[in-house]
Design an enzyme around this catalytic site. Structure first.
Site, PDB file in Angstrom:
ATOM      1  CD  GLU A 746      51.987 -21.406  29.949  1.00  0.00           C
ATOM      2  OE1 GLU A 746      53.154 -21.214  30.044  1.00  0.00           O
ATOM      3  OE2 GLU A 746      51.662 -20.352  29.145  1.00  0.00           O
ATOM      4  CB  CYS A 816      28.016   5.247  38.439  1.00  0.00           C
ATOM      5  SG  CYS A 816      27.394   5.661  40.219  1.00  0.00           S
ATOM      6  CD  GLU A 817      30.491   2.265  33.446  1.00  0.00           C
ATOM      7  OE1 GLU A 817      30.215   2.115  32.415  1.00  0.00           O
ATOM      8  OE2 GLU A 817      31.666   2.930  33.546  1.00  0.00           O
TER       9      GLU A 817
END
Ligand code: ADP
Ligand code: ASP
Ligand code: MG
Length: 865
Positions: A746, A816-817
């Site tokens: 899978e 904003c990181e």
């Protein structure tokens, strides 16, 4: 050859030193190349000094001659004479007087008694270079390039090195090589093209000394420094310094540019392509050094020169050294004692031994002795050990090997090395040492462990993004690509041919674009595996309806993990008839009820549902997902096995599950395991099949074994693909032992990753300190994998695809990181606002993991049918 016809050189014309190694001087064809190269440098206006090694194998033969019984010397000598005469004949030389003179002097030495063993050996071995240079001078002169033969011993004077024993003084001498204008002008008065010997020098008494095996490179460097040459070219049998010894690691990449320190470190730690002592004279005199292939002079090679300003921090090479001796010194009483180390090291000094690496613990100090720095023999080591035994308990561990990772700023790369460290973790590592110059990390292991280790480590370093093969300014082609017919060259990705169309749809960005033909091709490749009975697509990777339709048409089933995913499949007429699985984890009761209503086969992975909601499953067939106790994958966050991972039924609850299932009237029709994502080793799935099959034998009702997904897609240039054919063969083999079980896979990522790209537009650029930031409108809200998994996505400037990648950028988004970085240290063409960036391999877990973070809208998507 008409170099003599060009205008005479000015007295201060620049010098170029060309050094040719043993294989480069062994045939007349190579000498034609030498002639051409020397003539070309002269024609460019340089005064040329050619420095040569002995013909390949001759130094070994002379060494053997020195060691053999006097009675055998005549035979050994005859072979050496024959070899030189054969080359002279091929060169069609009319005059071989010089060579004959050296042959006669060799003969005289060999016949004579040896009054002083070491000096005699040095003089005998020096004849290899004396002979090859004489032949070369005659050949070049005979072919139209007047060449002056000079005796290297006139120019190279060994210096006094304190504490060097006699053996090293004579066989591994060092030369004082400060620029010497007087020598340069004296030679300039004598000619334009010169030839001299590598490997030899004279000492203060005017006697012949050697520079150590492989020392001809160093002769060239000494000459380069003395003459303040404009460069030293080392011509050898490989096109430069590679990221590993290419004879051991065919995927090793050409290092196009190195600074002196890195080249020094690579040479010192085992890469024999450059003699370790040849860097320092060049660095001190700031003479650039080239490494090139004599057989393929047109290949670029390596340039060693002062460091270019902008480079991605990267491991540059792995090297190894055999024959390392470790001396472990154990003492409980004396450790605290002032002066203990001084005492033991004094003994090393007394025995003339130079220590390489040092490791210390509270009661133990272990040091390594490197055979290239020490003329080690068992007598020396035994004598040392006997003396050390008077002050501590000594253990000598040999033979060991030192494996070294080299790269500037090693400390900043440690966080990327977990996979590499895990590889060492399997075996016993005697000593780990990080150099104080932050350039290397060395592991000392048993020598026997070295086999096969380097190619594995090389691959792991690329995969970890620690060896930055994507930086085209530093890393050239692989050895295999250069010499092996380019077998490893990857297909050009689909988006190259679709560039115009992609630029068109990039009117609105950020935008995902999916290429359905690629997905279909992948699906067919999996369906063609004869050992696999059914393939389910893990649609969490990308549930785009067009992708689901295409996969359903290719006969792929669907593996869903939520009611939403089940509904997405049910919503498509083309897909809803396909086989489906429901494999949730910690899902609420209602999710299972929903799946059963839809008639989907579901997978349980804990006791809880059977303990608390038995009525839901009574009379149904289910699959059971087990935790085989270990996880695998490209990042901690994608490993799904072991107690630290929330997935799967632990095997200690397996029997209880079977009992509960029997009591509640459930049939277990299949077993399932999925250990993680991004696995590229084809041996993994057959192993899982075997384990599941033996568990299934204990149940009785199982028909199929679902081996999960995890099929990896390489992301860094040069990383190897998962070998599907090998997977098929290995699966077929394990299946033969358990023919009663169907085999299911899978995959998610493997089917769709390469089929998708994310297009973004450059918003702003900014310079901050040494860093160039390139902002674009796709950030971690559009593609979170780099921030979440440290995932590496290839990034190109689609607007400038054909321009040279010259600038090192930090590619960032608008979120904003601080973690909003799509790619660190990426080499791209100089880019401006409005350019379209393409972030590759974004088809899996890109759009499906996107968010509205910062209330930015979701990326759009387009499909190419
Ligand atoms: P020469 O006889 O021309 O001096 P050497 O045999 O001394 O040549 O050095 C060239 C060999 O160095 C190459 O054929 C290769 O096998 C070996 N080598 C070891 N490590 C490296 C490396 N990192 N890059 C290139 N070559 C290497
Ligand atoms: N001929 C010497 C050796 O074989 C030196 C050299 O080739 O660099 O070690
Ligand atoms: Mg060499």
């Amino acid at each position: 050859m008409n170099a003599s016809a060009s205008a005479p050189l000015a007295p201060d014309a620049p010098w170029v030193v060309l050094k040719f190694g043993g294989t480069s001087v062994a045939t007349v064809e190579r000498w034609r190349t030498i002639l051409q190269l020397a003539a070309a440098r002269r024609a460019e206006g340089a005064r040329v000094l050619v420095v040569v090694s002995a013909l390949s194998g001759i130094t070994d033969a002379l060494k053997a001659l020195c060691a053999c019984a006097p009675i055998e010397r005549a035979d050994a000598l005859a072979k050496i004479i024959e070899r030189h005469r054969a080359l002279a004949a091929q060169m069609q030389l009319a005059h071989t007087a010089e060579m004959d003179r050296w042959l006669a002097s060799l003969q005289a030495l060999v016949v004579a008694a040896a009054p002083e063993q070491l000096r005699w050996q040095a003089t005998v071995q020096a004849h290899g270079e004396l002979l090859s240079s004489s032949l070369g001078a005659a050949f070049m002169a005979a072919n139209g390039l007047p060449t002056t033969w000079i005796d290297a011993r006139e120019a190279l004077l060994a210096r006094e090195v304190p504490f060097l024993n006699e053996r090293a003084r004579v066989l591994s001498a060092q030369v004082q090589a400060e620029p010497d204008p007087a020598l340069a002008s004296a030679l300039a008065a004598r000619g334009e093209v010169f030839i001299s010997q590598g490997f030899i020098a004279r000492d203060g008494d005017g006697q012949t000394v050697l520079l150590g095996r492989g020392g001809s490179d160093t002769s060239a460097a000494y000459f380069g420094a003395l003459l303040r040459a404009s460069r030293v070219e080392i011509w050898t049998d490989v096109a430069g310094m590679f990221t590993a010894d290419p004879r051991q690691v065919p995927g090793a990449r050409l290092l196009q540019r190195l600074d002196y320190d890195e080249a020094q470190e690579i040479a010192t730690t085992g890469a024999k392509v450059l003699h370790a002592r040849c860097l320092s004279p060049c660095r001190r005199a700031r003479v650039p050094l080239w490494v090139k292939d004599t057989q393929h002079p047109d290949l670029d090679g390596t340039v060693v020169a002062p460091q270019p300003t902008e480079v991605a921090p990267s491991i540059k090479a792995i090297s190894s050294r055999r024959g390392i001796t470790l001396v472990s010194m154990e003492t409980s009483g004396m450790w605290q004692q002032v002066g203990f180390l001084a005492d033991v090291f004094a003994l090393f000094k007394q025995h003339g031994l130079s220590v390489d690496l040092i490791g210390s613990a509270e009661t133990n100090v272990t040091v390594s002795l490197d055979p290239s720095e020490n003329l080690l023999d068992s007598d020396v080591v035994a004598a040392l050990a006997a003396d050390l035994a008077k002050v501590c308990r000594v253990k000598v561990i040999a033979p060991c090997a030192a494996v070294t990772l080299v790269g500037r700023g090693m400390r900043s790369m440690l966080h990327r090395l977990s996979g590499v460290l895990a590889e060492f973790g399997r075996e016993r590592v005697h000593l780990i040492s990080q150099s104080s110059n932050n350039l290397n990390l060395t592991f000392v292991v048993d020598e026997a462990m070295l086999d096969g280790l380097l190619p594995r480590l090389h691959e792991l370093l690329i995969r970890a993004g620690a060896l930055r093969t994507d930086d085209v300014a530093l890393f050239g082609p692989s050895w295999q690509a250069l010499y092996g017919g380019g077998a490893e060259l990857k297909q050009v990705p689909w988006w190259h041919a679709q560039r115009a169309r992609l630029l068109e749809v990039a009117q609105a960005t950020p935008r995902y674009v999916y290429h359905l033909p690629t997905i279909r091709e992948r699906a067919r490749a999996l369906r063609a595996l004869t050992s696999v009975d059914r393939v389910y697509y893990a649609l969490k990777a990308n549930p785009h309806p067009a992708i689901l339709r295409a996969l359903a048409e290719e006969g792929i089933g669907f593996e869903c993990v939520s009611p939403g995913e089940l509904a997405a499949v049910d919503a498509l007429a083309e897909a809803r008839e396909s086989p489906r699985l429901f494999t949730p984890n910690f899902a609420p009761r209602g999710d299972y009820a929903d799946a059963l209503r839809r008639g989907v086969m579901l997978t349980l992975d804990s006791l809880h549902p059977l303990q608390h909601w038995p009525e839901l499953f009574a009379g149904h067939e289910i699959m059971l997902r087990v935790d085989l106790g270990r996880g695998l994958g490209h990042h901690d966050k994608v490993r799904t096995g072991g107690a630290a991972s929330k997935f799967g039924l632990p095997l200690d609850q397996f029997d209880e599950f079977l009992t509960l299932a029997r009591e509640r009237g459930l049939r277990i029709a299949g077993l399932h395991a999925h250990l993680g994502s991004g696995i590229l080793d084809a041996a993994h799935w057959p192993l899982v099949f075997g384990q599941l099959a033996s568990l299934a034998d204990r149940i009785g009702s199982v028909r199929c074994l679902d081996l999960g997904g995890g099929l990896g897609v390489p992301s860094h240039p040069g990383e190897s693909e998962l070998d599907l054919a090998a997977l098929d063969t290995a699966l077929a083999e394990v299946k033969r032992a358990y023919p009663q079980y169907g085999l299911w896979l899978e995959p998610g990522r493997w089917l769709v990753a390469d089929a998708g790209v994310l297009l973004a537009r450059v918003t702003q650029t900014k310079r901050k300190g040494a860093l160039n930031y390139l902002g674009c409108d796709a950030g971690m809200h559009a593609l979170i994998r780099p921030a979440l998994y440290d995932a590496w996505h290839h990034i190109v400037n689609l607007s400038r695809l054909d321009d040279a990648a010259t600038t090192l950028y930090q590619v960032v988004g608008p979120i904003c990181e601080s973690g909003d970085v799509l790619g660190a240290d990426r080499r791209l063409p100089e880019s401006v606002e409005g350019d379209v960036l393409l972030i590759a391999q974004a088809g899996a877990y890109g759009e499906s993991m996107a968010s509205h973070y910062n209330l930015r809208p979701l990326a759009e998507s387009s499909v190419i049918e």
